[in-house]
Design an enzyme around this catalytic site. Structure first.
Site: not given
Ligand code: G6P
Length: 618
Positions: A2, A27, A74, A100-101, A489, A493, A496, A512, A613
């Site tokens: 928020c 935000r 939010w 906010n909170g 992961e 990271k 990507e 293997h 995103k």
């Molecule tokens: C996109 C984003 C990733 C995310 C994935 C799943 O590929 O770039 O960062 O992990 O979607 O998104 P979600 O909102 O379902 O966690």
């Protein structure tokens, strides 16, 4: 998260508030509103959705005032709709508040006002009712004093901002564990959630400290502690421009969000134990809006965890947690695969769909495919009121706040926390753990934020490693058990945001096939924290080292000395409160490593090429 803006002492305060809200848009928010203060009336305008909806509603309204407060919301309690948007008022419209909170004791507080009708589902509204009640009780009503008395009874995290018809030029604010900045310049008083909203007016600001309140008028800002004694906030001059201010001085949103992880974890763990009325000797773990009957959960004989991208990796930790604590078999599956096969799903199958956005179309479709076959669905989401949250039978929210960087960081660690909570909850429901055992583990998990801080302090060493390996074309990540999801992961990271080739393998699978890729100068990142597979990981590290690989090992306090003989570089994690909590810690250095490699290579860290995103198409 928020956003708050308050202005007093300008004829065009309403325009100033709207401009401030625009500066706070980054935000993330799902509704916006403002109140124009006046002696006869507080005029509130608020709308769900984008700020443009609020601006549209203001157009032609002729609304003007010398003071007011505004808010971007939010959602944390209550759907994101007009009714739950801020500001909230008491029933007579005497007092308005934005917040906010999370007010943790809002339900107890509402019970103090049994005769009052509440217009929203929020935790916030009760604060306006209580301040109005205090004003009613005073012979000589004083907004600051009324707020001070109410704040003394609040629990939780808040920055609160009040206005009242009694003193329309006065804004009173209070802060605890949520940011609030105050300022005064050229006969105008201001408050805001962060400097981005104020930078157009002044660079001389003061950040309130937890427990402080402030009375803001056109004459100046007076700050006190909760007892009303004068108190000094943290005054400083902002050196940033607007863009940097949005990132609070961090170069990128991703870095800011990496540093927000201790807070995000704290928020996700907050307030999870409810009193069980002494039935089983203590509290019971409870999870947000998990509206599925516990008797149905007790009959579950199989779990599917469905997700995409980073959320899938959190799900892999979820599998370990649920199998370990609750003793139910779990399959983790890419949502886009699940929806096109014939999974064996029935009313005894629990589906956990993980999606930070709650809008990923593959995940939503997979969850609905399972619901069609009568499986109960739990959504593990970060965005309140998102499609998945609405369509699922129950929701567990991560409270990470909005994430702007495309590469998920703080939502990932909070998803893991969510998975641990689900594992504990299912164990509790099925009688595999006593409430006291759950509580004990939960208490230990509270050490995680501090441990993350310790890892963040190693940023300099990680940046040095990134410098050294920024030109490495291929990096292999290996891990076992709780380290394996983090190997996946870590590789995701790196690829990507830096566009370098990176892959992850279960360390036991190396022999293997993947080990054929290793040659002099290959880089291997090995997840080798303390745990029951540690010695196996050491063997795998030796195997790749013998074939010429450079090895970066992620170890932990108890294993560092063993690793130093085998790896070229060792990054040391603090002791984890539980083996299943190790992934939360182990992912932090890999986020920082990927971040530094990408920035050294000059890539657009927050908006990597070809990625979005939220993926709302198949
Ligand atoms: C996109 C984003 C990733 C995310 C994935 C799943 O590929 O770039 O960062 O992990 O979607 O998104 P979600 O909102 O379902 O966690």
């Amino acid at each position: 998260m928020c956003g708050i803006i308050g202005i007093t002492g300008r004829d065009d305060a309403v325009d100033g508030i709207v401009a401030g809200l625009q500066r706070l848009e980054y935000r993330g928010y799902d509704s916006a509103g403002l109140v124009a203060a006046g002696a006869n009336q507080l005029r509130v305008v608020k709308r769900a959705g984008k700020l443009d909806n609020l601006i549209g509603a203001l157009k032609g309204s002729g609304l003007s005032a010398r003071a007011g407060i505004g808010h971007t919301r939010w959602a944390t309690h209550g759907e994101p709709n007009d009714r739950n948007s801020h500001p909230h008022t008491d029933p007579t419209g005497r007092v308005a508040v934005v917040h906010n909170g999370i007010l943790e004791n809002y339900q107890q507080l509402r019970r103090q006002l049994p005769d009052q009708r509440f217009a929203s589902d929020t935790d916030t509204e009760v604060a306006a009712h209580l301040v109005a009640r205090e004003l009613d009780r005073m012979d000589d009503p004083d907004l600051f004093e009324a707020v001070r008395r109410v704040v003394a009874g609040l629990e939780g995290a808040y920055s609160l901002c009040f206005t009242a018809t009694d003193e329309p030029d006065t804004i009173v604010v209070a802060k605890n564990e949520a940011p609030l900045i105050v300022a005064h310049a050229d006969g105008v008083g201001y408050c805001a959630s962060d400097v981005a909203a104020l930078i157009a007016h002044t660079r001389d600001v003061a950040a309130l400290i937890d427990g402080q309140l402030a009375k803001i008028t056109p004459e100046g800002v007076e700050v006190t502690d909760v007892d009303g004694n004068a108190s000094e906030p943290h005054a400083y001059t902002v050196q940033w421009d607007v863009e940097a201010a949005e990132k609070q001085g961090y170069e990128h949103f991703m870095l800011k969000e990496i540093h927000e992880q201790p807070t995000a974890v704290r928020e996700t763990l907050r307030d999870r134990i409810t009193d069980d009325g002494g039935q089983q000797g203590g509290g019971r773990l409870h999870l947000d809006e998990l509206a599925i009957d516990e008797r149905d959960l007790a009959r579950i004989d199989k779990v599917f965890i469905l997700a995409c991208g980073t959320s899938l990796h959190a799900g892999m930790v979820g599998k370990l947690a649920i199998e370990h604590w609750a003793g139910i078999p779990v399959d983790v599956e890419v949502a886009s695969e699940f929806r096109y096969r014939d999974p064996i799903v029935d009313a005894h199958t629990l589906v956990i769909a993980i999606s930070q956005s709650g809008e990923t179309s593959d995940t939503i479709a997979a969850a609905s495919h399972a619901r069609d076959q009568r499986a109960p669905v739990i959504g593990l989401c970060n965005v309140v009121g998102s499609t998945l949250a609405r369509e699922a039978d129950g929701v567990l929210y991560t409270h990470a706040g909005p994430e702007v960087g495309v590469a998920a960081t703080k939502t990932f660690v909070t998803q893991i926390i969510g998975c641990l909570l689900l594992g504990l909850y299912l164990a509790q429901v099925r009688g595999r753990l006593y409430p006291s055992e759950c509580q004990d583990i939960l208490e230990r998990l509270q050490q995680i934020p501090g441990a993350i801080d310790e890892i963040l302090a190693q940023d300099g060493d990680i940046a040095e490693l990134a410098k050294r390996y920024a030109e490495t074309d291929y990096t292999m990540f290996i891990g076992r058990h709780a380290g394996l999801p983090i190997a996946y992961e870590g590789a995701l990271k790196l690829k990507e945001i830096s566009y370098l080739h990176a892959e992850a393998f279960p360390a036991g699978e190396m022999k293997h096939g993947p080990i054929a890729l290793i040659e002099e100068g290959s880089l291997v990142v090995a997840l080798a924290p303390e745990g029951h597979v540690f010695s196996k990981m050491v063997s795998n590290i030796q195997e790749v080292r013998a074939r010429g690989a450079d090895v970066i090992a992620i170890g932990s306090a108890g294993t560092t000395s063993d690793l130093k003989d085998h790896a070229d570089h060792v990054l040391t994690l603090p002791e984890a409160p539980h083996e299943l909590a190790t992934p939360v810690l182990a992912t932090i250095p890999l986020q920082l490593f990927a971040y530094h490699v990408a920035t050294i290579r000059g890539e657009d860290v927050d908006k990597p090429r070809n990625l979005a995103k939220t993926v709302t198409v198949e």
